[in-house]
Scaffold this motif. Structure first.
Motif, PDB file in Angstrom:
ATOM      1  N   ILE A  62      23.345  59.865  78.149  1.00  0.00           N
ATOM      2  CA  ILE A  62      24.152  59.598  76.952  1.00  0.00           C
ATOM      3  C   ILE A  62      23.457  60.155  75.714  1.00  0.00           C
ATOM      4  O   ILE A  62      24.097  60.756  74.854  1.00  0.00           O
ATOM      5  N   ALA A  63      22.150  59.985  75.651  1.00  0.00           N
ATOM      6  CA  ALA A  63      21.398  60.535  74.518  1.00  0.00           C
ATOM      7  C   ALA A  63      21.516  62.059  74.479  1.00  0.00           C
ATOM      8  O   ALA A  63      21.688  62.645  73.408  1.00  0.00           O
ATOM      9  N   GLN A  64      21.450  62.694  75.638  1.00  0.00           N
ATOM     10  CA  GLN A  64      21.569  64.154  75.692  1.00  0.00           C
ATOM     11  C   GLN A  64      22.956  64.628  75.270  1.00  0.00           C
ATOM     12  O   GLN A  64      23.103  65.729  74.763  1.00  0.00           O
ATOM     13  N   SER A  65      23.960  63.791  75.490  1.00  0.00           N
ATOM     14  CA  SER A  65      25.326  64.172  75.118  1.00  0.00           C
ATOM     15  C   SER A  65      25.537  64.145  73.611  1.00  0.00           C
ATOM     16  O   SER A  65      26.498  64.721  73.115  1.00  0.00           O
ATOM     17  N   GLN A  66      24.658  63.470  72.887  1.00  0.00           N
ATOM     18  CA  GLN A  66      24.758  63.307  71.433  1.00  0.00           C
ATOM     19  C   GLN A  66      26.119  62.752  71.010  1.00  0.00           C
ATOM     20  O   GLN A  66      26.671  63.118  69.988  1.00  0.00           O
ATOM     21  N   GLY A  67      26.668  61.870  71.839  1.00  0.00           N
ATOM     22  CA  GLY A  67      27.935  61.217  71.507  1.00  0.00           C
ATOM     23  C   GLY A  67      29.164  62.066  71.739  1.00  0.00           C
ATOM     24  O   GLY A  67      30.272  61.656  71.411  1.00  0.00           O
ATOM     25  N   ASN A  68      28.990  63.241  72.335  1.00  0.00           N
ATOM     26  CA  ASN A  68      30.111  64.142  72.584  1.00  0.00           C
ATOM     27  C   ASN A  68      30.743  63.788  73.930  1.00  0.00           C
ATOM     28  O   ASN A  68      30.178  64.062  74.987  1.00  0.00           O
ATOM     29  N   ALA A  69      31.941  63.209  73.888  1.00  0.00           N
ATOM     30  CA  ALA A  69      32.625  62.771  75.107  1.00  0.00           C
ATOM     31  C   ALA A  69      33.024  63.939  76.005  1.00  0.00           C
ATOM     32  O   ALA A  69      33.358  63.736  77.169  1.00  0.00           O
ATOM     33  N   SER A  71      30.898  66.403  76.641  1.00  0.00           N
ATOM     34  CA  SER A  71      29.644  66.895  77.209  1.00  0.00           C
ATOM     35  C   SER A  71      29.554  66.574  78.699  1.00  0.00           C
ATOM     36  O   SER A  71      29.955  65.487  79.121  1.00  0.00           O
ATOM     37  N   PRO A  72      29.007  67.495  79.494  1.00  0.00           N
ATOM     38  CA  PRO A  72      28.814  67.181  80.921  1.00  0.00           C
ATOM     39  C   PRO A  72      27.861  65.996  81.133  1.00  0.00           C
ATOM     40  O   PRO A  72      28.012  65.251  82.094  1.00  0.00           O
ATOM     41  N   HIS A  73      26.910  65.826  80.208  1.00  0.00           N
ATOM     42  CA  HIS A  73      26.002  64.677  80.314  1.00  0.00           C
ATOM     43  C   HIS A  73      26.772  63.365  80.142  1.00  0.00           C
ATOM     44  O   HIS A  73      26.544  62.392  80.862  1.00  0.00           O
ATOM     45  N   TRP A  74      27.653  63.333  79.166  1.00  0.00           N
ATOM     46  CA  TRP A  74      28.472  62.144  78.907  1.00  0.00           C
ATOM     47  C   TRP A  74      29.338  61.845  80.132  1.00  0.00           C
ATOM     48  O   TRP A  74      29.416  60.706  80.593  1.00  0.00           O
ATOM     49  N   LYS A  75      30.003  62.876  80.651  1.00  0.00           N
ATOM     50  CA  LYS A  75      30.899  62.690  81.794  1.00  0.00           C
ATOM     51  C   LYS A  75      30.136  62.194  83.024  1.00  0.00           C
ATOM     52  O   LYS A  75      30.629  61.339  83.766  1.00  0.00           O
ATOM     53  N   GLN A  76      28.932  62.709  83.229  1.00  0.00           N
ATOM     54  CA  GLN A  76      28.126  62.242  84.351  1.00  0.00           C
ATOM     55  C   GLN A  76      27.743  60.776  84.165  1.00  0.00           C
ATOM     56  O   GLN A  76      27.787  59.988  85.113  1.00  0.00           O
ATOM     57  N   ALA A  77      27.397  60.406  82.938  1.00  0.00           N
ATOM     58  CA  ALA A  77      27.039  59.014  82.652  1.00  0.00           C
ATOM     59  C   ALA A  77      28.219  58.084  82.925  1.00  0.00           C
ATOM     60  O   ALA A  77      28.056  57.032  83.557  1.00  0.00           O
ATOM     61  N   ILE A  78      29.403  58.481  82.475  1.00  0.00           N
ATOM     62  CA  ILE A  78      30.596  57.665  82.688  1.00  0.00           C
ATOM     63  C   ILE A  78      30.867  57.510  84.185  1.00  0.00           C
ATOM     64  O   ILE A  78      31.159  56.415  84.672  1.00  0.00           O
ATOM     65  N   THR A  79      30.743  58.596  84.921  1.00  0.00           N
ATOM     66  CA  THR A  79      30.957  58.544  86.370  1.00  0.00           C
ATOM     67  C   THR A  79      29.963  57.591  87.033  1.00  0.00           C
ATOM     68  O   THR A  79      30.337  56.789  87.894  1.00  0.00           O
TER      69      THR A  79
END
Length: 92
Positions: A62-69, A71-79
């Motif tokens: 989530i930190a790597q995504s910088q709050g960008n929904a 972002s692949p990092h955000w999507k991986q976190a949500i999954t």
């Protein structure tokens, strides 16, 4: 269908045990922190560290995504955070 009906258990008026409706969630839950009580003496040995490591990893994504929904990092976190119920328990 009730537990007693499914397993063909005859109840009397004196029976006061829990007889849940199967395939319907109850207000019961499993306290996940109970697995840490005797962690060193059970098959859950090391589980606390694994749980902390898992959420630490998700936090870093989530930190790597910088709050960008988007972002692949955000999507991986949500999954990873979509933790479903074990169907057989039916406890919510």
């Amino acid at each position: 269908m009730l537990f007693s009906e499914h397993f063909r258990i005859k109840k009397s008026e004196n029976d006061v045990w829990f007889d849940p409706i199967l395939f319907t969630d109850t207000k019961l839950f499993i306290d996940p922190f109970l697995i840490f009580d005797n962690e060193g003496q059970s098959k859950f040995s090391g589980s606390h560290a694994e749980v902390v490591q898992f959420f630490d990893f998700v936090f870093k994504l989530i930190a790597q995504s910088q709050g960008n929904a988007s972002s692949p990092h955000w999507k991986q976190a949500i999954t990873l955070l979509e933790l479903g119920e074990v169907y057989e328990l039916c406890i919510g």
